[in-house]
Design a protein around this motif. Structure first.
Motif, PDB file in Angstrom:
ATOM      1  N   VAL A  60       0.920  -1.347   0.112  1.00 32.42           N
ATOM      2  CA  VAL A  60       0.139  -0.197  -0.488  1.00 32.42           C
ATOM      3  C   VAL A  60       1.066   1.503   0.144  1.00 32.42           C
ATOM      4  O   VAL A  60       0.326   2.200  -0.633  1.00 32.42           O
ATOM      5  N   SER A  61       2.036   1.342   0.746  1.00 28.47           N
ATOM      6  CA  SER A  61       3.210   2.047   1.129  1.00 28.47           C
ATOM      7  C   SER A  61       3.368   2.205  -0.149  1.00 28.47           C
ATOM      8  O   SER A  61       4.369   3.591  -0.266  1.00 28.47           O
ATOM      9  N   LEU A  62       3.614   2.013  -1.019  1.00 28.88           N
ATOM     10  CA  LEU A  62       4.920   1.813  -2.241  1.00 28.88           C
ATOM     11  C   LEU A  62       4.272   1.636  -3.824  1.00 28.88           C
ATOM     12  O   LEU A  62       4.483   2.177  -4.587  1.00 28.88           O
ATOM     13  N   LEU A  63       2.902   2.460  -3.823  1.00 26.98           N
ATOM     14  CA  LEU A  63       1.912   2.370  -4.857  1.00 26.98           C
ATOM     15  C   LEU A  63       2.434   3.169  -5.688  1.00 26.98           C
ATOM     16  O   LEU A  63       2.300   3.116  -6.712  1.00 26.98           O
ATOM     17  N   LYS A  64       2.744   4.349  -4.609  1.00 25.75           N
ATOM     18  CA  LYS A  64       3.216   5.660  -5.357  1.00 25.75           C
ATOM     19  C   LYS A  64       4.707   5.592  -6.364  1.00 25.75           C
ATOM     20  O   LYS A  64       4.904   6.133  -7.061  1.00 25.75           O
ATOM     21  N   LYS A  65       5.346   4.660  -5.568  1.00 27.98           N
ATOM     22  CA  LYS A  65       6.723   4.423  -5.844  1.00 27.98           C
ATOM     23  C   LYS A  65       6.774   3.775  -6.690  1.00 27.98           C
ATOM     24  O   LYS A  65       7.664   3.617  -8.165  1.00 27.98           O
ATOM     25  N   TYR A  66       5.862   2.590  -7.002  1.00 24.90           N
ATOM     26  CA  TYR A  66       6.164   1.723  -8.218  1.00 24.90           C
ATOM     27  C   TYR A  66       5.212   1.908  -9.769  1.00 24.90           C
ATOM     28  O   TYR A  66       5.224   1.498 -10.897  1.00 24.90           O
ATOM     29  N   ARG A  67       4.711   3.126  -9.480  1.00 26.71           N
ATOM     30  CA  ARG A  67       3.680   3.567  -9.776  1.00 26.71           C
ATOM     31  C   ARG A  67       4.599   3.684 -11.508  1.00 26.71           C
ATOM     32  O   ARG A  67       5.017   4.357 -11.315  1.00 26.71           O
ATOM     33  N   GLY A  68       4.211   2.902 -12.536  1.00 24.18           N
ATOM     34  CA  GLY A  68       4.942   3.195 -13.763  1.00 24.18           C
ATOM     35  C   GLY A  68       5.829   2.617 -14.542  1.00 24.18           C
ATOM     36  O   GLY A  68       6.951   2.592 -14.774  1.00 24.18           O
TER      37      GLY A  68
END
Length: 235
Positions: free
Chosen positions: A86-94
């Motif tokens: 959940v906390s890595l959704l933004k970092k792993y996006r793209g």
């Protein structure tokens, strides 16, 4: 940019390399002591890459546990990764085609670095995450295979080896405690886990503890983020 991203990932992975080689060797020796060849070490470390899950898997296989019970216990042991994700959704996006492997290769140690590291200019975050995950995976595979091979030629008692993962978690907690000024999350985590252990017992405390810790951190989010904002503002 690729070279710089790799070198940064390699540098950050060096402490994990030391731990994974030692823990992997311990796992390989434990697996060999139960009568499984080094081929099993290769297969499990390549397809599972879950330290605590693999350690527990040795006992599951040796005891003849059913596939259903093994799958359920593995889910319980590794369910903390749902909260990591959940906390890595933004970092792993793209991250494109690399995302499935990044999800598969997410470990406690990889998460610790990924979630807290600030990358300098010239380092591609997507390549950095991929290199970091692949390097850590390669260290674990190497350690597991070495341990299994050593166990074939240098047999010795394996008593206590399965405590290695617990020791690693203690080291991670200690490192996070020393590197952060805000200790409330660690205190909440330890206290909540201890209470859940007493209330639910050793077999069922993990999920309730994770849910309660997540709820506590969400309620205290503004309080916990305030020091970080103040620090960044002073910079």
């Amino acid at each position: 940019m690729t070279k710089k991203s790799f070198l940064r990932a390699f540098r950050d992975s060096l402490p994990i390399m030391a731990g994974y080689l030692a823990l992997g060797i311990g796992y390989g020796v434990l697996l060999q002591s139960k009568g499984y060849s080094f081929w099993w070490a290769i297969l499990m470390s390549v397809t599972m890459f879950a330290g605590s899950g693999q350690y527990a898997g040795v006992d599951f296989m040796a005891s003849g546990a059913s596939l259903l019970s093994t799958a359920f216990m593995t889910l319980i042991i590794n369910c903390r990764h749902f909260f990591y994700g959940v906390s890595l959704l933004k970092k792993y996006r793209g991250t494109g085609l690399a995302k499935p492997y990044l999800i598969f290769g997410l470990t406690d140690e990889t998460y610790s670095i990924t979630a807290t590291t600030t990358l300098e200019s010239g380092v591609d975050p997507k390549k950095y995450y991929l290199f970091l995950t692949a390097l850590n995976h390669s260290y674990w595979i190497t350690g597991c295979v070495l341990g299994a091979v050593l166990g074939m030629f240098l047999p010795f008692p394996s008593t206590g080896i399965d405590f290695a993962m617990t020791a690693l978690f203690i080291v991670i907690l200690t490192e996070q405690w020393l590197s952060n000024k805000e200790h409330l999350p660690a205190i909440l985590g330890v206290a909540t886990t201890a209470v859940c252990l007493i209330v639910f017992g050793a077999e069922y405390f993990i999920i309730p503890a994770l849910l309660l810790i997540s709820a506590e951190l969400m309620l205290l989010r503004k309080r916990l983020e305030k020091p970080a904002d103040e620090v960044s503002g002073n910079d």
